[in-house]
Design a protein around this motif. Structure first.
Motif, PDB file in Angstrom:
ATOM      1  N   PRO A 113      32.889  52.130  21.024  1.00  0.00           N
ATOM      2  CA  PRO A 113      33.066  51.070  21.632  1.00  0.00           C
ATOM      3  C   PRO A 113      34.098  51.007  22.604  1.00  0.00           C
ATOM      4  N   ILE A 114      35.313  51.379  22.378  1.00  0.00           N
ATOM      5  CA  ILE A 114      36.484  51.138  22.917  1.00  0.00           C
ATOM      6  C   ILE A 114      36.241  52.120  24.128  1.00  0.00           C
ATOM      7  N   LEU A 115      35.982  53.452  24.017  1.00  0.00           N
ATOM      8  CA  LEU A 115      35.964  54.226  24.983  1.00  0.00           C
ATOM      9  C   LEU A 115      34.766  54.035  26.130  1.00  0.00           C
ATOM     10  N   VAL A 116      33.697  53.683  25.430  1.00  0.00           N
ATOM     11  CA  VAL A 116      32.254  53.270  26.060  1.00  0.00           C
ATOM     12  C   VAL A 116      32.924  52.036  27.303  1.00  0.00           C
ATOM     13  N   LYS A 117      33.534  51.156  26.750  1.00  0.00           N
ATOM     14  CA  LYS A 117      34.018  50.047  27.677  1.00  0.00           C
ATOM     15  C   LYS A 117      35.126  50.533  28.745  1.00  0.00           C
ATOM     16  N   PHE A 118      35.827  51.401  28.244  1.00  0.00           N
ATOM     17  CA  PHE A 118      36.919  51.849  29.002  1.00  0.00           C
ATOM     18  C   PHE A 118      36.339  52.707  30.462  1.00  0.00           C
ATOM     19  N   ILE A 119      35.484  53.652  30.013  1.00  0.00           N
ATOM     20  CA  ILE A 119      34.791  54.581  31.008  1.00  0.00           C
ATOM     21  C   ILE A 119      33.992  53.801  31.848  1.00  0.00           C
ATOM     22  N   ASN A 120      33.141  52.648  31.400  1.00  0.00           N
ATOM     23  CA  ASN A 120      32.670  51.963  32.347  1.00  0.00           C
ATOM     24  C   ASN A 120      33.284  51.110  33.318  1.00  0.00           C
ATOM     25  N   GLU A 121      34.354  50.542  33.127  1.00  0.00           N
ATOM     26  CA  GLU A 121      35.240  49.631  33.861  1.00  0.00           C
ATOM     27  C   GLU A 121      36.269  50.203  34.445  1.00  0.00           C
ATOM     28  N   GLU A 245      44.478  47.579  21.692  1.00  0.00           N
ATOM     29  CA  GLU A 245      45.119  46.347  21.971  1.00  0.00           C
ATOM     30  C   GLU A 245      44.267  45.713  23.192  1.00  0.00           C
ATOM     31  N   VAL A 246      44.617  46.441  24.310  1.00  0.00           N
ATOM     32  CA  VAL A 246      44.249  46.175  25.771  1.00  0.00           C
ATOM     33  C   VAL A 246      43.341  47.261  26.118  1.00  0.00           C
ATOM     34  N   VAL A 247      42.051  47.247  25.958  1.00  0.00           N
ATOM     35  CA  VAL A 247      41.137  48.377  26.324  1.00  0.00           C
ATOM     36  C   VAL A 247      41.457  49.079  27.691  1.00  0.00           C
ATOM     37  N   SER A 248      41.528  47.633  28.750  1.00  0.00           N
ATOM     38  CA  SER A 248      41.849  48.350  30.167  1.00  0.00           C
ATOM     39  C   SER A 248      43.200  49.128  30.441  1.00  0.00           C
ATOM     40  N   GLN A 249      44.078  48.975  29.499  1.00  0.00           N
ATOM     41  CA  GLN A 249      45.132  49.876  29.608  1.00  0.00           C
ATOM     42  C   GLN A 249      45.196  51.262  28.808  1.00  0.00           C
ATOM     43  N   SER A 250      44.127  51.521  28.597  1.00  0.00           N
ATOM     44  CA  SER A 250      43.823  52.943  28.148  1.00  0.00           C
ATOM     45  C   SER A 250      44.132  53.816  29.516  1.00  0.00           C
ATOM     46  N   GLU A 251      44.363  55.176  29.180  1.00  0.00           N
ATOM     47  CA  GLU A 251      45.016  55.769  30.572  1.00  0.00           C
ATOM     48  C   GLU A 251      44.451  57.392  30.306  1.00  0.00           C
ATOM     49  N   ILE A 252      44.173  57.789  31.656  1.00  0.00           N
ATOM     50  CA  ILE A 252      43.927  59.280  31.596  1.00  0.00           C
ATOM     51  C   ILE A 252      45.443  59.946  32.031  1.00  0.00           C
ATOM     52  N   ILE A 253      46.037  60.448  30.797  1.00  0.00           N
ATOM     53  CA  ILE A 253      47.405  61.008  30.779  1.00  0.00           C
ATOM     54  C   ILE A 253      47.498  62.432  31.342  1.00  0.00           C
ATOM     55  N   ASP A 303      34.624  41.390  27.144  1.00  0.00           N
ATOM     56  CA  ASP A 303      35.756  41.299  26.818  1.00  0.00           C
ATOM     57  C   ASP A 303      36.123  40.270  25.642  1.00  0.00           C
ATOM     58  N   ASP A 304      35.366  39.204  25.175  1.00  0.00           N
ATOM     59  CA  ASP A 304      35.408  38.404  23.998  1.00  0.00           C
ATOM     60  C   ASP A 304      34.729  39.079  22.855  1.00  0.00           C
ATOM     61  N   GLU A 305      33.822  40.060  23.016  1.00  0.00           N
ATOM     62  CA  GLU A 305      33.255  40.593  21.911  1.00  0.00           C
ATOM     63  C   GLU A 305      34.044  41.794  21.554  1.00  0.00           C
ATOM     64  N   MET A 306      34.907  42.364  22.693  1.00  0.00           N
ATOM     65  CA  MET A 306      35.648  43.574  22.192  1.00  0.00           C
ATOM     66  C   MET A 306      36.786  42.833  21.533  1.00  0.00           C
ATOM     67  N   ASP A 307      37.489  41.703  21.723  1.00  0.00           N
ATOM     68  CA  ASP A 307      38.673  41.083  21.090  1.00  0.00           C
ATOM     69  C   ASP A 307      38.208  40.752  19.786  1.00  0.00           C
ATOM     70  N   VAL A 308      37.029  40.253  19.502  1.00  0.00           N
ATOM     71  CA  VAL A 308      36.814  40.108  18.134  1.00  0.00           C
ATOM     72  C   VAL A 308      36.497  41.305  17.358  1.00  0.00           C
ATOM     73  N   TYR A 309      35.852  42.454  17.924  1.00  0.00           N
ATOM     74  CA  TYR A 309      35.764  43.813  17.491  1.00  0.00           C
ATOM     75  C   TYR A 309      37.029  44.431  17.108  1.00  0.00           C
ATOM     76  N   LEU A 310      38.203  44.373  17.843  1.00  0.00           N
ATOM     77  CA  LEU A 310      39.426  44.908  17.593  1.00  0.00           C
ATOM     78  C   LEU A 310      40.100  44.192  16.481  1.00  0.00           C
ATOM     79  N   ARG A 311      39.720  43.009  16.299  1.00  0.00           N
ATOM     80  CA  ARG A 311      40.425  42.306  15.333  1.00  0.00           C
ATOM     81  C   ARG A 311      39.958  42.386  13.958  1.00  0.00           C
ATOM     82  N   ASN A 312      38.607  42.539  14.010  1.00  0.00           N
ATOM     83  CA  ASN A 312      37.884  42.658  12.779  1.00  0.00           C
ATOM     84  C   ASN A 312      38.103  44.236  12.202  1.00  0.00           C
ATOM     85  N   LYS A 313      38.276  45.240  13.260  1.00  0.00           N
ATOM     86  CA  LYS A 313      38.556  46.666  12.800  1.00  0.00           C
ATOM     87  C   LYS A 313      40.186  46.838  12.610  1.00  0.00           C
TER      88      LYS A 313
END
Length: 317
Positions: A113-121, A245-253, A303-313
């Motif tokens: 789900p993290i990757l799915v959100k990142f590559i969409n946005e 922690e912040v999905v939007s700050q994932s990066e293409i190295i 964003d809200d759903e992702m925050d909950v997901y990250l906390r739970n995981k």
């Protein structure tokens, strides 16, 4: 009173820790011990300054107080401590570091789900994706399908970026602005698994416009990055580091090499082998026909759903 230098910091850390450390480990220990605050301005990558200080000291002094211990990653030590300890004890310390593994409370698919959100946005991709479940593939003889299935596939449609007239003209001129992506997802990347993971991504991504190896954790080591850059230059697979922690700050190295020609032979094989992959291409075809994204791809969390997901995981543990 003389100011507290990086050399002072390095020496103080070694004297308190008394074990070989990489440049990043030295800085992490300095923060843990609170001595990082004794140094003035440190910049964004103080561990690189630490590495530079040690290397210059070793280069310019035949009997430098620092010695290099081990490889991949390179670690350093105070010469006086190396001479005090028998070699086997130092080796044990290094071996224990390399054998230590986190007891992750999550698996690779929890990262999807993290990757799915990142590559969409993310503006580079703006992609819709689908998870490819390997267990749904047709069973073949052992080894036949090894390293052929990507973990996640993605597609970019130009519908939202171009006027409908533009896309109609592209169709009439047989111009294709659609892009296909392939992603191999791993939790941790280090020297021990680098070549296996990288060439798995090479194999799984041969059919796509761009292929990526995606990792949550990438060991912070200069030699590892140099090898990644060499492999990327030779084989064209990009590297993405996820931020849990912040999905939007994932990066293409490292960017992937863009291949204009798709490998239709492999695509046809994958369509025949895996129902998920087949449905992905059915959906692409349907959306192209109507000129908008209407099919069901992997759900993108708000964003809200992702925050909950990250906390739970609890990816940080």
């Amino acid at each position: 009173m003389a100011s507290y230098s990086f050399f002072d910091l390095i020496d103080e850390v070694f004297k308190k820790v008394k074990e070989p450390l990489s440049e990043r480990e030295i800085w992490d220990k300095a923060k843990e011990l609170g001595v990082d605050k004794k140094v003035g301005s440190v910049g964004k990558t103080p561990w690189k300054t630490i590495s530079a200080r040690i290397y210059v000291n070793m280069r310019d002094n035949l009997n430098s107080k620092y010695v290099k211990v081990g490889k991949r990653p390179t670690r350093f030590y105070l010469r006086e401590y190396q001479e005090e300890e028998i070699p086997s004890e130092i080796e044990k310390k290094l071996e224990s570091k390399e054998q230590f593994k986190k007891n992750y409370k999550f698996n690779e698919r929890d990262l999807h789900p993290i990757l799915v959100k990142f590559i969409n946005e993310d503006q580079h991709f703006k992609a819709y994706s689908r998870t490819i479940y390997h267990e749904y593939s047709l069973k073949k003889q052992k080894g036949e399908n090894k390293w052929i299935h990507p973990d996640i596939v993605g597609v970019y449609f130009p519908f939202e970026d171009f006027d409908k007239l533009t896309t109609d003209v592209q169709k009439s001129l047989s111009v294709n602005s659609i892009k296909l992506y392939s992603f191999e997802l791993k939790v941790n990347l280090n020297f021990s698994n680098l070549r296996e993971y990288y060439f798995q991504a090479v194999s799984n991504s041969s059919w796509a416009n761009e292929g990526y190896l995606v990792c949550l954790e990438i060991k912070d080591d200069a030699e590892l990055m140099n090898e990644l850059q060499r492999l990327s230059s030779a084989f064209g697979i990009g590297i993405i580091k996820l931020n849990s922690e912040v999905v939007s700050q994932s990066e293409i190295i490292l960017p992937a090499r863009d291949r204009s020609d798709l490998d239709w032979t492999t695509i046809d094989r994958l369509i025949g082998l895996n129902e998920n992959f087949k449905k992905f291409f059915i959906h692409i075809t349907e959306d192209i026909k109507i000129g908008k994204v209407k099919s069901e791809y992997d759900p993108i969390k708000t964003d809200d759903e992702m925050d909950v997901y990250l906390r739970n995981k609890d990816f940080g543990s």
